[in-house]
Design a protein around this motif. Structure first.
Motif, mmCIF file in Angstrom:
data_model
loop_
_atom_site.group_PDB
_atom_site.id
_atom_site.type_symbol
_atom_site.label_atom_id
_atom_site.label_comp_id
_atom_site.label_asym_id
_atom_site.label_seq_id
_atom_site.Cartn_x
_atom_site.Cartn_y
_atom_site.Cartn_z
ATOM 1 N N VAL A 165 -15.027 11.951 5.889
ATOM 2 C CA VAL A 165 -16.358 12.207 6.425
ATOM 3 C C VAL A 165 -16.977 10.899 6.902
ATOM 4 O O VAL A 165 -17.035 9.924 6.150
ATOM 5 N N GLY A 166 -17.432 10.873 8.145
ATOM 6 C CA GLY A 166 -18.162 9.734 8.672
ATOM 7 C C GLY A 166 -17.455 8.400 8.552
ATOM 8 O O GLY A 166 -18.110 7.368 8.404
ATOM 9 N N GLY A 167 -16.139 8.405 8.631
ATOM 10 C CA GLY A 167 -15.380 7.170 8.470
ATOM 11 C C GLY A 167 -15.014 6.838 7.045
ATOM 12 O O GLY A 167 -14.261 5.884 6.794
ATOM 13 N N TRP A 168 -15.533 7.612 6.081
ATOM 14 C CA TRP A 168 -15.180 7.434 4.671
ATOM 15 C C TRP A 168 -13.976 8.298 4.327
ATOM 16 O O TRP A 168 -13.846 9.429 4.811
ATOM 17 N N ARG A 169 -13.127 7.782 3.444
ATOM 18 C CA ARG A 169 -12.036 8.577 2.875
ATOM 19 C C ARG A 169 -12.216 8.600 1.362
ATOM 20 O O ARG A 169 -12.089 7.564 0.697
ATOM 21 N N LEU A 170 -12.517 9.781 0.848
ATOM 22 C CA LEU A 170 -12.769 9.974 -0.575
ATOM 23 C C LEU A 170 -11.662 10.840 -1.155
ATOM 24 O O LEU A 170 -11.171 11.770 -0.504
ATOM 25 N N LEU A 171 -11.276 10.562 -2.392
ATOM 26 C CA LEU A 171 -10.224 11.325 -3.065
ATOM 27 C C LEU A 171 -10.753 11.797 -4.404
ATOM 28 O O LEU A 171 -11.308 11.017 -5.176
ATOM 29 N N THR A 172 -10.572 13.081 -4.694
ATOM 30 C CA THR A 172 -11.009 13.621 -5.979
ATOM 31 C C THR A 172 -9.830 13.690 -6.940
ATOM 32 O O THR A 172 -8.692 13.955 -6.543
ATOM 33 N N ASP A 173 -10.108 13.436 -8.216
ATOM 34 C CA ASP A 173 -9.173 13.614 -9.339
ATOM 35 C C ASP A 173 -7.700 13.466 -8.932
ATOM 36 O O ASP A 173 -6.980 14.446 -8.757
ATOM 37 N N PRO A 174 -7.200 12.241 -8.809
ATOM 38 C CA PRO A 174 -5.841 12.034 -8.293
ATOM 39 C C PRO A 174 -4.747 12.474 -9.260
ATOM 40 O O PRO A 174 -4.628 11.958 -10.371
ATOM 41 N N THR A 175 -3.954 13.452 -8.830
ATOM 42 C CA THR A 175 -2.815 13.945 -9.618
ATOM 43 C C THR A 175 -1.600 14.006 -8.694
ATOM 44 O O THR A 175 -1.547 14.836 -7.802
ATOM 45 N N PHE A 176 -0.618 13.133 -8.945
ATOM 46 C CA PHE A 176 0.530 13.013 -8.049
ATOM 47 C C PHE A 176 1.865 13.034 -8.787
ATOM 48 O O PHE A 176 2.907 12.796 -8.176
ATOM 49 N N ASP A 177 1.864 13.328 -10.093
ATOM 50 C CA ASP A 177 3.132 13.420 -10.807
ATOM 51 C C ASP A 177 3.954 14.602 -10.290
ATOM 52 O O ASP A 177 3.401 15.608 -9.835
ATOM 53 N N PRO A 178 5.290 14.519 -10.385
ATOM 54 C CA PRO A 178 6.126 15.678 -10.043
ATOM 55 C C PRO A 178 5.961 16.780 -11.091
ATOM 56 O O PRO A 178 5.450 16.536 -12.199
ATOM 57 N N PRO A 179 6.384 18.002 -10.758
ATOM 58 C CA PRO A 179 6.269 19.104 -11.725
ATOM 59 C C PRO A 179 7.305 18.986 -12.833
ATOM 60 O O PRO A 179 8.263 18.214 -12.755
ATOM 61 N N GLY A 180 7.104 19.787 -13.884
ATOM 62 C CA GLY A 180 8.087 19.917 -14.947
ATOM 63 C C GLY A 180 7.681 19.344 -16.291
ATOM 64 O O GLY A 180 8.202 19.767 -17.321
ATOM 65 N N ARG A 181 6.752 18.405 -16.284
ATOM 66 C CA ARG A 181 6.357 17.761 -17.535
ATOM 67 C C ARG A 181 5.282 18.576 -18.254
ATOM 68 O O ARG A 181 4.454 19.228 -17.629
ATOM 69 N N THR A 182 5.286 18.529 -19.575
ATOM 70 C CA THR A 182 4.232 19.136 -20.388
ATOM 71 C C THR A 182 3.280 18.043 -20.863
ATOM 72 O O THR A 182 3.716 17.014 -21.385
ATOM 73 N N TYR A 183 1.995 18.274 -20.704
ATOM 74 C CA TYR A 183 0.951 17.305 -21.037
ATOM 75 C C TYR A 183 0.125 17.827 -22.209
ATOM 76 O O TYR A 183 -0.293 18.988 -22.226
ATOM 77 N N ALA A 184 -0.106 16.978 -23.185
ATOM 78 C CA ALA A 184 -0.944 17.338 -24.331
ATOM 79 C C ALA A 184 -2.401 17.107 -23.984
ATOM 80 O O ALA A 184 -2.771 16.080 -23.405
ATOM 81 N N PHE A 185 -3.249 18.087 -24.343
ATOM 82 C CA PHE A 185 -4.684 17.988 -24.102
ATOM 83 C C PHE A 185 -5.487 17.812 -25.391
ATOM 84 O O PHE A 185 -6.714 17.810 -25.361
#
Length: 263
Positions: free
Chosen positions: A18-38
């Protein structure tokens, strides 16, 4: 009137141009398959990977990070991306965990993005409750973001963050009157906690939107993980049973392909 380009990379991760800005929300880029503990015995497996690789991203001016402590909002590959961004905005409690100078906000606090030749963007933190009543000490601090800049045709852009429907969230929506909403859905649940939900369901989203009549609602964070209880088909089934402003204003972002929206 402003045209904003949204590219849904997957989960809660959206590239906003937007308007020359590049914003990224909540970056998640890991590959699939892993289990994450919450925490507290809960976990989830990632089922799908990102539609865009980190190496294919343009330079990022700011990352809007709703919370730092759940792998479906910030994973290892997403964390590795943080030092490359110009600005990181997150929770006040989470900011110290981010390398470098993150801007930590509590709900209703505001920070501003400014640069020559670009419109200033005010980023205001909005309240979230990432679970049932009294769950905050367990699930941690989470915020959403309301973005305002000159020339918006329909009102602020609101990123709800991971939250269930609450009076505070409804009051915020009523006060903001957002024109465009990036709406975290999915009705997250875990076997250990039974019927309790940790993000918004379609039924809750209808309640949220029916009094504020947004111009465009863009669902995100409803797919790609084992812990979602209401995927796209589930949302569509729920909306088919009732007339609502949400059914009339909802637009599904294509995964990986940009979509231009007037904001």
């Amino acid at each position: 009137m402003t045209t904003v380009r949204f590219t849904h990379i997957g989960g809660p991760t959206v590239l906003i141009d937007v308007g020359g800005w590049r914003l990224l929300t909540d970056p998640t880029f890991d590959p699939p398959g892993r289990t994450y503990a919450f925490g507290w015995g809960t976990s989830s497996r990632k089922l799908t990977g990102p539609a865009v690789a980190p190496a294919d991203l343009p330079p990022i001016d700011a990352i809007l990070l709703t919370h730092v402590h759940h792998g479906d909002n910030l994973d290892d590959a997403g964390r590795a991306l943080l030092p490359t961004a110009g600005v990181i905005v997150t929770t006040r409690s989470g900011a110290p965990a981010i390398p470098g100078a993150a801007r930590g906000l509590r709900a209703d606090e505001t920070t501003r993005l400014e640069a020559p030749g670009r419109p200033a963007i005010d980023i205001t933190a909005t309240p979230c409750r990432h679970g049932p009543p009294l769950s905050r000490p367990i699930v941690g601090d989470v915020i959403g973001f309301a973005l305002t800049w000159p020339g918006q045709a329909h009102g602020p852009l609101w990123i709800t963050g991971d939250t269930v429907y609450t009076r505070a969230v409804q009051a915020t929506a009523t006060r903001l009157r957002p024109g465009t909403i990036l709406l975290h859905l999915g009705g997250v649940g875990f076997p250990l906690t039974g019927p309790l939900r940790y993000t918004m369901t379609a039924e809750q989203a209808v309640r949220l939107c029916e009094t504020i009549t947004p111009h465009t609602v863009l669902p995100i964070h409803y797919e790609g993980w084992q812990h979602f209880r209401e995927n796209r088909e589930g949302v569509q089934r729920e909306l088919a049973t009732r007339p609502s402003v949400l059914r009339d204003t909802l637009t599904w972002l294509p995964i990986g392909d940009p979509l231009d929206i007037t904001v």
